[in-house]
Design a protein around this motif. Structure first.
Motif, PDB file in Angstrom:
ATOM      1  N   ARG A  13      44.266  60.559  87.402  1.00 14.50           N
ATOM      2  CA  ARG A  13      43.086  59.740  87.797  1.00 14.50           C
ATOM      3  C   ARG A  13      42.839  58.598  86.846  1.00 14.50           C
ATOM      4  NH1 ARG A  13      38.446  62.746  90.874  1.00 14.50           N
ATOM      5  NH2 ARG A  13      37.636  60.570  90.525  1.00 14.50           N
ATOM      6  N   HIS A  14      42.227  57.366  87.229  1.00 11.03           N
ATOM      7  CA  HIS A  14      41.748  56.442  86.423  1.00 11.03           C
ATOM      8  C   HIS A  14      40.175  56.445  86.792  1.00 11.03           C
ATOM      9  CE1 HIS A  14      45.642  53.854  85.999  1.00 11.03           C
ATOM     10  NE2 HIS A  14      45.909  55.079  85.934  1.00 11.03           N
ATOM     11  N   PHE A  15      39.622  56.305  85.136  1.00 13.88           N
ATOM     12  CA  PHE A  15      38.408  55.912  85.419  1.00 13.88           C
ATOM     13  C   PHE A  15      37.938  54.768  84.316  1.00 13.88           C
ATOM     14  CE2 PHE A  15      38.630  60.868  86.041  1.00 13.88           C
ATOM     15  CZ  PHE A  15      37.680  61.021  87.060  1.00 13.88           C
ATOM     16  N   ALA A  16      36.911  54.461  85.000  1.00 12.36           N
ATOM     17  CA  ALA A  16      36.459  53.145  84.339  1.00 12.36           C
ATOM     18  C   ALA A  16      35.094  53.117  83.549  1.00 12.36           C
ATOM     19  CB  ALA A  16      36.503  51.665  85.057  1.00 12.36           C
ATOM     20  N   LEU A  17      34.853  52.928  82.155  1.00 12.38           N
ATOM     21  CA  LEU A  17      33.826  53.063  81.682  1.00 12.38           C
ATOM     22  C   LEU A  17      33.271  51.685  80.786  1.00 12.38           C
ATOM     23  CD1 LEU A  17      31.642  55.028  80.126  1.00 12.38           C
ATOM     24  CD2 LEU A  17      33.412  55.364  78.529  1.00 12.38           C
ATOM     25  N   ALA A  18      31.908  51.275  81.022  1.00 14.07           N
ATOM     26  CA  ALA A  18      31.586  50.282  80.332  1.00 14.07           C
ATOM     27  C   ALA A  18      30.333  50.873  79.248  1.00 14.07           C
ATOM     28  CB  ALA A  18      30.799  49.371  81.292  1.00 14.07           C
ATOM     29  N   MET A  19      30.273  50.179  78.287  1.00 14.16           N
ATOM     30  CA  MET A  19      29.598  50.784  77.111  1.00 14.16           C
ATOM     31  C   MET A  19      29.201  49.584  75.978  1.00 14.16           C
ATOM     32  SD  MET A  19      31.659  53.950  75.278  1.00 14.16           S
ATOM     33  CE  MET A  19      32.890  53.021  74.771  1.00 14.16           C
ATOM     34  N   VAL A  20      27.951  49.823  75.838  1.00 12.00           N
ATOM     35  CA  VAL A  20      27.225  48.675  74.752  1.00 12.00           C
ATOM     36  C   VAL A  20      28.114  48.968  73.317  1.00 12.00           C
ATOM     37  CG1 VAL A  20      24.987  48.674  75.606  1.00 12.00           C
ATOM     38  CG2 VAL A  20      25.564  50.521  74.029  1.00 12.00           C
ATOM     39  N   GLU A  21      28.219  47.879  72.659  1.00 12.74           N
ATOM     40  CA  GLU A  21      29.259  47.618  71.565  1.00 12.74           C
ATOM     41  C   GLU A  21      28.805  48.685  70.700  1.00 12.74           C
ATOM     42  OE1 GLU A  21      30.465  45.551  67.738  1.00 12.74           O
ATOM     43  OE2 GLU A  21      28.447  45.305  68.641  1.00 12.74           O
ATOM     44  N   SER A  22      27.625  49.147  70.261  1.00 17.40           N
ATOM     45  CA  SER A  22      27.389  49.928  69.297  1.00 17.40           C
ATOM     46  C   SER A  22      28.023  51.280  69.742  1.00 17.40           C
ATOM     47  CB  SER A  22      25.829  50.191  69.005  1.00 17.40           C
ATOM     48  OG  SER A  22      25.142  50.400  70.387  1.00 17.40           O
ATOM     49  N   ALA A  23      28.209  51.632  71.119  1.00 16.14           N
ATOM     50  CA  ALA A  23      28.620  53.032  71.586  1.00 16.14           C
ATOM     51  C   ALA A  23      29.942  53.378  71.305  1.00 16.14           C
ATOM     52  CB  ALA A  23      28.347  53.324  72.964  1.00 16.14           C
ATOM     53  N   TYR A  24      30.918  52.213  70.815  1.00 20.33           N
ATOM     54  CA  TYR A  24      32.226  52.369  70.606  1.00 20.33           C
ATOM     55  C   TYR A  24      32.425  53.050  69.186  1.00 20.33           C
ATOM     56  CZ  TYR A  24      33.686  49.528  74.592  1.00 20.33           C
ATOM     57  OH  TYR A  24      34.205  49.175  75.822  1.00 20.33           O
ATOM     58  N   GLU A  25      31.352  52.831  68.402  1.00 22.07           N
ATOM     59  CA  GLU A  25      31.338  53.286  67.151  1.00 22.07           C
ATOM     60  C   GLU A  25      30.607  54.753  67.015  1.00 22.07           C
ATOM     61  OE1 GLU A  25      33.096  53.832  64.324  1.00 22.07           O
ATOM     62  OE2 GLU A  25      33.140  51.688  64.249  1.00 22.07           O
ATOM     63  N   THR A  26      29.686  54.791  67.722  1.00 16.93           N
ATOM     64  CA  THR A  26      28.753  55.889  67.625  1.00 16.93           C
ATOM     65  C   THR A  26      28.986  57.141  68.588  1.00 16.93           C
ATOM     66  OG1 THR A  26      27.141  55.156  68.887  1.00 16.93           O
ATOM     67  CG2 THR A  26      26.918  54.436  66.603  1.00 16.93           C
ATOM     68  N   LEU A  27      29.865  56.724  69.598  1.00 15.19           N
ATOM     69  CA  LEU A  27      29.954  57.777  70.791  1.00 15.19           C
ATOM     70  C   LEU A  27      31.532  57.899  70.817  1.00 15.19           C
ATOM     71  CD1 LEU A  27      26.952  56.968  73.120  1.00 15.19           C
ATOM     72  CD2 LEU A  27      27.205  58.854  71.546  1.00 15.19           C
TER      73      LEU A  27
ATOM     74  N   GLN B 260      26.710  49.886  90.782  1.00 13.83           N
ATOM     75  CA  GLN B 260      26.387  50.097  92.192  1.00 13.83           C
ATOM     76  C   GLN B 260      27.337  49.850  93.178  1.00 13.83           C
ATOM     77  OE1 GLN B 260      23.193  47.426  91.453  1.00 13.83           O
ATOM     78  NE2 GLN B 260      21.715  49.000  92.346  1.00 13.83           N
ATOM     79  N   HIS B 261      28.492  49.306  92.839  1.00 19.79           N
ATOM     80  CA  HIS B 261      29.475  48.819  93.823  1.00 19.79           C
ATOM     81  C   HIS B 261      30.865  49.369  93.540  1.00 19.79           C
ATOM     82  CE1 HIS B 261      26.459  45.860  94.574  1.00 19.79           C
ATOM     83  NE2 HIS B 261      26.897  45.798  95.805  1.00 19.79           N
ATOM     84  N   GLY B 262      31.052  50.399  92.490  1.00 21.26           N
ATOM     85  CA  GLY B 262      31.956  51.186  92.513  1.00 21.26           C
ATOM     86  C   GLY B 262      33.185  50.434  91.716  1.00 21.26           C
ATOM     87  N   GLN B 263      33.025  49.436  90.806  1.00 19.75           N
ATOM     88  CA  GLN B 263      33.716  48.801  90.064  1.00 19.75           C
ATOM     89  C   GLN B 263      34.028  49.496  88.849  1.00 19.75           C
ATOM     90  OE1 GLN B 263      35.336  46.052  91.466  1.00 19.75           O
ATOM     91  NE2 GLN B 263      34.098  46.646  93.086  1.00 19.75           N
ATOM     92  N   ILE B 264      33.184  50.154  88.228  1.00 17.37           N
ATOM     93  CA  ILE B 264      33.202  51.065  87.169  1.00 17.37           C
ATOM     94  C   ILE B 264      32.430  52.345  87.576  1.00 17.37           C
ATOM     95  CG2 ILE B 264      33.167  49.233  85.291  1.00 17.37           C
ATOM     96  CD1 ILE B 264      30.203  49.843  84.775  1.00 17.37           C
ATOM     97  N   ASP B 265      33.052  53.436  86.784  1.00 17.11           N
ATOM     98  CA  ASP B 265      32.584  54.710  87.355  1.00 17.11           C
ATOM     99  C   ASP B 265      31.290  55.343  86.399  1.00 17.11           C
ATOM    100  OD1 ASP B 265      34.782  55.798  89.002  1.00 17.11           O
ATOM    101  OD2 ASP B 265      35.911  55.138  87.292  1.00 17.11           O
TER     102      ASP B 265
END
Length: 322
Positions: free
Chosen positions: A99-113, A144-149
């Motif tokens: 499966r494919h999952f799409a995730l959007a993150m604030v930029e600081s989370a790329y380093e911290t999480l 809300q519209h399912g473009q990202i998970d």
């Protein structure tokens, strides 16, 4: 697909057709289906009427499928398997899932999480694909519209309260990953460090400095700026940039001060000669929250990914702001 025509077909007849193709005998097919031969013969006649084809010819050696029945025989197994899957409870097997999952993150989370959960997640689900995007002003709509998970965003925690579901857009759920606080970075040998050593570090001294700011979700102001504006105070923001590392680099090479979440400040200090100093006045903490839409609350794949993310956050990060 013509659903009106499909609605007129008894799907049980497709099971009958598959068994007849496999057995090529009314007797054996009737035994497998726990039907009398008379009942099976009636089902076969209904199949012939529905599909407008004789389907089988009787011979001395049993039933011989027609060309149309043989063609259907190539399609039926997969079609019946798909129908069977529709009747089963939803499931998710990490080791084999593609499966494919799409995730959007604030930029600081790329380093911290993300460094903490991406390895364990892909180790257990090696065929899974995770597409990560930057968090922006459109990300709530996309959730809300399912473009990202999933989304990972920062949200302010108001005094005497926790981050609340009421703060979210309709249909969204959340889980707090960890709380954080705002701190400041300045370059080494910045003049303000001498003032701090003398005890001259307060709101007035902070506001007298020039600031570098990261633009978040399309906004040049953070919650801190709105907080200050309520008392008719304003930061002098000299430079606004789109990312945290850019702001940290500018901070390291100028006299600008950079206010940011403490969890990211440590990473910036590993790259640049920066000194961390506290925010000189009380300000609300913030929460890094994992977001998803309520339609996926019980979906096994989504639940597994959410658990992997939340369980991978190290205790040191959770306790850092306390």
């Amino acid at each position: 697909m013509n659903l009106d025509n499909l609605a007129r077909i008894d799907l049980n007849l497709l099971v009958t057709l598959q068994v007849l193709l496999e057995e090529q005998s009314v007797t054996r097919a009737a035994n497998r289906l726990h039907l009398s031969q008379s009942a099976l013969s009636k089902s076969l006649n209904r199949l012939r009427d529905t599909l407008d084809d004789p389907l089988f010819q009787r011979t001395a050696h049993g039933l011989k499928p027609t060309a149309h029945a043989l063609a259907l025989g190539k399609l039926l197994p997969q079609a019946l398997q798909n129908l069977y899957q529709l009747t089963q409870p939803p499931s998710f097997e990490p080791t084999t899932s593609q499966r494919h999952f799409a995730l959007a993150m604030v930029e600081s989370a790329y380093e911290t999480l993300i460094p903490y959960f991406i390895g364990p997640l892909l180790q257990q689900a090696p065929k899974l694909k995770l597409d990560a995007y930057g968090w922006n002003e459109k990300s709530i709509y996309d959730l809300q519209h399912g473009q990202i998970d999933f989304g990972i965003a920062g949200r302010d925690i108001h005094p005497q309260s926790q981050f609340k579901a009421d703060d979210l857009a309709d249909g969204l759920e959340y889980q707090t990953l960890f709380n954080d606080k705002q701190v400041c970075l300045v370059r080494q040998n910045h003049p303000i460090l001498q003032a701090i050593n003398r005890g001259d570090w307060d709101k007035e001294a902070y506001l007298a400095l020039s600031h570098v700011q990261v633009r978040c979700e399309g906004n040049d102001w953070w919650a801190l700026d709105y907080f200050l504006a309520n008392t008719n105070h304003h930061r002098r923001i000299s430079t606004t940039v789109p990312d945290f590392y850019g702001a940290a680099s500018i901070c390291a090479h100028t006299d600008l001060i950079f206010t940011l979440p403490s969890s990211f400040a440590h990473h910036a200090q590993n790259l640049y000669s920066l000194v961390q100093i506290p925010l000189p006045f009380e300000f609300m903490p913030m929460a890094y929250v994992l977001l998803w839409h309520e339609r996926n609350n019980q979906e096994p794949g989504h639940k597994w990914v959410r658990e992997m993310i939340s369980n991978s956050i190290p205790k040191a990060l959770v306790l850092a702001a306390h």
